[in-house]
Motif scaffolding. Structure first.
Motif, PDB file in Angstrom:
ATOM      1  N   ASP A   1      18.563  20.948  29.860  1.00  0.00           N
ATOM      2  CA  ASP A   1      18.660  21.723  28.614  1.00  0.00           C
ATOM      3  C   ASP A   1      19.477  23.001  28.805  1.00  0.00           C
ATOM      4  O   ASP A   1      20.156  23.449  27.879  1.00  0.00           O
ATOM      5  CB  ASP A   1      17.252  22.118  28.129  1.00  0.00           C
ATOM      6  CG  ASP A   1      16.414  20.942  27.660  1.00  0.00           C
ATOM      7  OD1 ASP A   1      15.201  20.945  27.927  1.00  0.00           O
ATOM      8  OD2 ASP A   1      16.981  20.028  27.025  1.00  0.00           O
TER       9      ASP A   1
ATOM     10  N   ARG B   1      15.138  29.089  14.804  1.00  0.00           N
ATOM     11  CA  ARG B   1      14.711  27.938  15.597  1.00  0.00           C
ATOM     12  C   ARG B   1      15.767  26.864  15.369  1.00  0.00           C
ATOM     13  O   ARG B   1      15.687  26.092  14.434  1.00  0.00           O
ATOM     14  CB  ARG B   1      13.329  27.458  15.152  1.00  0.00           C
ATOM     15  CG  ARG B   1      12.532  26.597  16.152  1.00  0.00           C
ATOM     16  CD  ARG B   1      13.216  25.373  16.657  1.00  0.00           C
ATOM     17  NE  ARG B   1      12.328  24.504  17.404  1.00  0.00           N
ATOM     18  CZ  ARG B   1      12.614  23.933  18.556  1.00  0.00           C
ATOM     19  NH1 ARG B   1      13.816  24.126  19.103  1.00  0.00           N
ATOM     20  NH2 ARG B   1      11.749  23.154  19.168  1.00  0.00           N
TER      21      ARG B   1
ATOM     22  N   GLY C   1      12.063  28.159  20.721  1.00  0.00           N
ATOM     23  CA  GLY C   1      11.798  26.749  20.484  1.00  0.00           C
ATOM     24  C   GLY C   1      10.395  26.414  20.955  1.00  0.00           C
ATOM     25  O   GLY C   1       9.730  27.237  21.582  1.00  0.00           O
TER      26      GLY C   1
ATOM     27  N   GLY D   1      16.876  24.389  17.587  1.00  0.00           N
ATOM     28  CA  GLY D   1      16.446  23.050  17.967  1.00  0.00           C
ATOM     29  C   GLY D   1      17.239  22.407  19.078  1.00  0.00           C
ATOM     30  O   GLY D   1      17.019  21.246  19.408  1.00  0.00           O
ATOM     31  N   ALA D   2      18.171  23.147  19.669  1.00  0.00           N
ATOM     32  CA  ALA D   2      18.922  22.657  20.824  1.00  0.00           C
ATOM     33  C   ALA D   2      19.159  23.829  21.758  1.00  0.00           C
ATOM     34  O   ALA D   2      19.943  24.737  21.436  1.00  0.00           O
ATOM     35  CB  ALA D   2      20.249  22.041  20.389  1.00  0.00           C
TER      36      ALA D   2
ATOM     37  N   ASP E   1      21.522  16.957  23.336  1.00  0.00           N
ATOM     38  CA  ASP E   1      20.510  18.023  23.302  1.00  0.00           C
ATOM     39  C   ASP E   1      20.283  18.386  21.834  1.00  0.00           C
ATOM     40  O   ASP E   1      21.227  18.642  21.105  1.00  0.00           O
ATOM     41  CB  ASP E   1      21.029  19.230  24.083  1.00  0.00           C
ATOM     42  CG  ASP E   1      20.005  20.337  24.151  1.00  0.00           C
ATOM     43  OD1 ASP E   1      18.801  20.040  24.258  1.00  0.00           O
ATOM     44  OD2 ASP E   1      20.400  21.516  24.081  1.00  0.00           O
ATOM     45  N   GLY E   2      18.998  18.368  21.449  1.00  0.00           N
ATOM     46  CA  GLY E   2      18.689  18.504  20.028  1.00  0.00           C
ATOM     47  C   GLY E   2      18.502  17.120  19.417  1.00  0.00           C
ATOM     48  O   GLY E   2      18.923  16.839  18.307  1.00  0.00           O
ATOM     49  N   THR E   3      17.834  16.275  20.191  1.00  0.00           N
ATOM     50  CA  THR E   3      17.677  14.871  19.786  1.00  0.00           C
ATOM     51  C   THR E   3      16.982  14.729  18.437  1.00  0.00           C
ATOM     52  O   THR E   3      17.361  13.883  17.616  1.00  0.00           O
ATOM     53  CB  THR E   3      16.884  14.097  20.858  1.00  0.00           C
ATOM     54  OG1 THR E   3      17.626  14.090  22.082  1.00  0.00           O
ATOM     55  CG2 THR E   3      16.622  12.675  20.427  1.00  0.00           C
TER      56      THR E   3
HETATM   57  C1  LIP Z   1      15.245  20.021  23.127  1.00  0.00           C
HETATM   58  C2  LIP Z   1      15.619  21.441  23.464  1.00  0.00           C
HETATM   59  C3  LIP Z   1      14.972  22.404  22.477  1.00  0.00           C
HETATM   60  C4  LIP Z   1      13.477  22.267  22.562  1.00  0.00           C
HETATM   61  C5  LIP Z   1      13.080  20.854  22.224  1.00  0.00           C
HETATM   62  C6  LIP Z   1      13.762  19.841  23.147  1.00  0.00           C
HETATM   63  P1  LIP Z   1      16.124  17.585  23.755  1.00  0.00           P
HETATM   64  O1  LIP Z   1      15.861  19.166  24.069  1.00  0.00           O
HETATM   65  O2  LIP Z   1      17.013  21.575  23.413  1.00  0.00           O
HETATM   66  O3  LIP Z   1      15.320  23.742  22.749  1.00  0.00           O
HETATM   67  O4  LIP Z   1      12.852  23.172  21.691  1.00  0.00           O
HETATM   68  O5  LIP Z   1      11.692  20.743  22.324  1.00  0.00           O
HETATM   69  O6  LIP Z   1      13.292  20.031  24.464  1.00  0.00           O
HETATM   70  O7  LIP Z   1      14.805  16.928  23.979  1.00  0.00           O
HETATM   71  O8  LIP Z   1      16.561  17.464  22.345  1.00  0.00           O
HETATM   72  O9  LIP Z   1      17.163  17.166  24.762  1.00  0.00           O
END
Ligand code: LIP
Length: 269
Positions: free
Chosen positions: A223, A195, A168, A197-198, A93-95
């Motif tokens: 998520d 922000r 996010g 990102g995960a 998560d947070g790719t």
């Molecule tokens: C992410 C989420 C994040 C969101 C991103 C993305 P991923 O999940 O953890 O909060 O803002 O757009 O959805 O794609 O990294 O598993």
């Protein structure tokens, strides 16, 4: 040992092993395997490899239970299973953070009962592990939320300066204008916005009192499956709110009791 406790211990162990693989692959260099819903929605080879490791572990140790993963969907762990338990997995998560080398990403592992619909499941156990920081957040239903061995509690009230909030944005650029307008409304009670990102780390930080609240539209079940349990087991509140535009995925709001209602009111269109 209760079922929830068994699932918790396995979730923690799997999150650690999977996170270590993700960390190793990061040091070796990240290969983008594909884009998904939008150009910005990437999947790395490591996402796929980490999810496969998790599937293999669960197939060996929890045959017959369900599986919902970001990269492989709802394929059963093994056929013929009739268990009420489903594992909900975000391998990395947070790719995008992971691909850019920003050390804010996590393996999110949750075990839920009652099927794979987040509107109806009952989260039993969850683990969110950031291998870059070594922080492992975990929770068992009715037994609290923890960072390693330290019990977590959400903030009761924000500081006089205002709430520290996080949010996010989705990968679809057409959703950004309305998301930014929502941020503008939330700023009326905020001292600042983060922000990260995960989503799993945003939720873990609400549980840990590092954030007073978090909101984001469009999250997928993987998520938030583990992070939502962290928040509620730390005394916080978590909600998903359908958007007026049925095509838009729900808004997620999580916060301590002193912020939740105001944040919910400001962020729901
Ligand atoms: C992410 C989420 C994040 C969101 C991103 C993305 P991923 O999940 O953890 O909060 O803002 O757009 O959805 O794609 O990294 O598993």
């Amino acid at each position: 040992m209760t079922l929830a406790a068994q699932l918790h211990d396995l979730a923690v162990d799997i999150a650690r092993e999977a996170g270590e693989l993700a960390r190793r692959r990061r040091t070796e260099g990240v290969a983008i395997a594909a884009t998904k819903s939008a150009l910005a929605d990437i999947v790395t080879e490591a996402d796929r490899e980490v999810e496969q490791l998790i599937r293999d572990r669960l197939r060996r140790e929890r045959p017959g239970e369900g599986f919902l993963g970001e990269e492989s969907g709802a394929e059963p762990i093994s056929h013929g299973g009739d268990s009420d338990v489903t594992w909900v997995i975000d391998p990395i998560d947070g790719t995008v953070n992971y691909a850019y080398g920003i050390p804010s990403y996590a393996v999110s592992v949750a075990a839920v009962a009652g099927g794979s619909d987040p509107e109806h499941w009952d989260a039993l156990a969850g683990a969110v592990f950031n291998p870059a920081s070594g922080e492992l957040f975990h929770a068992t239903r009715d037994e609290g939320a923890w960072l390693h061995d330290d019990r977590l509690t959400v903030t009761a009230e924000p500081a006089a300066a205002g709430a520290l909030l996080a949010t996010g944005f989705g990968y679809d650029p057409s959703t950004h204008a309305s998301d930014l307008a929502r941020v503008g409304r939330a700023m009326t009670i905020a001292r600042d916005i983060r922000r990260i990102g995960a989503a799993s780390l945003d939720l873990a930080f609400v549980a840990a009192g590092r954030l007073d609240g978090y909101f984001e539209r469009g999250l997928q079940p993987w998520d938030f499956a583990a992070g939502a349990l962290l928040v509620t087991e730390a005394g916080g509140r978590f909600a998903r709110v359908e958007m007026p535009d049925a095509a838009a995925r729900p808004l997620t709001v999580a916060a301590g009791p002193g912020v939740f209602e105001r944040l919910l009111s400001l962020t729901t269109d």
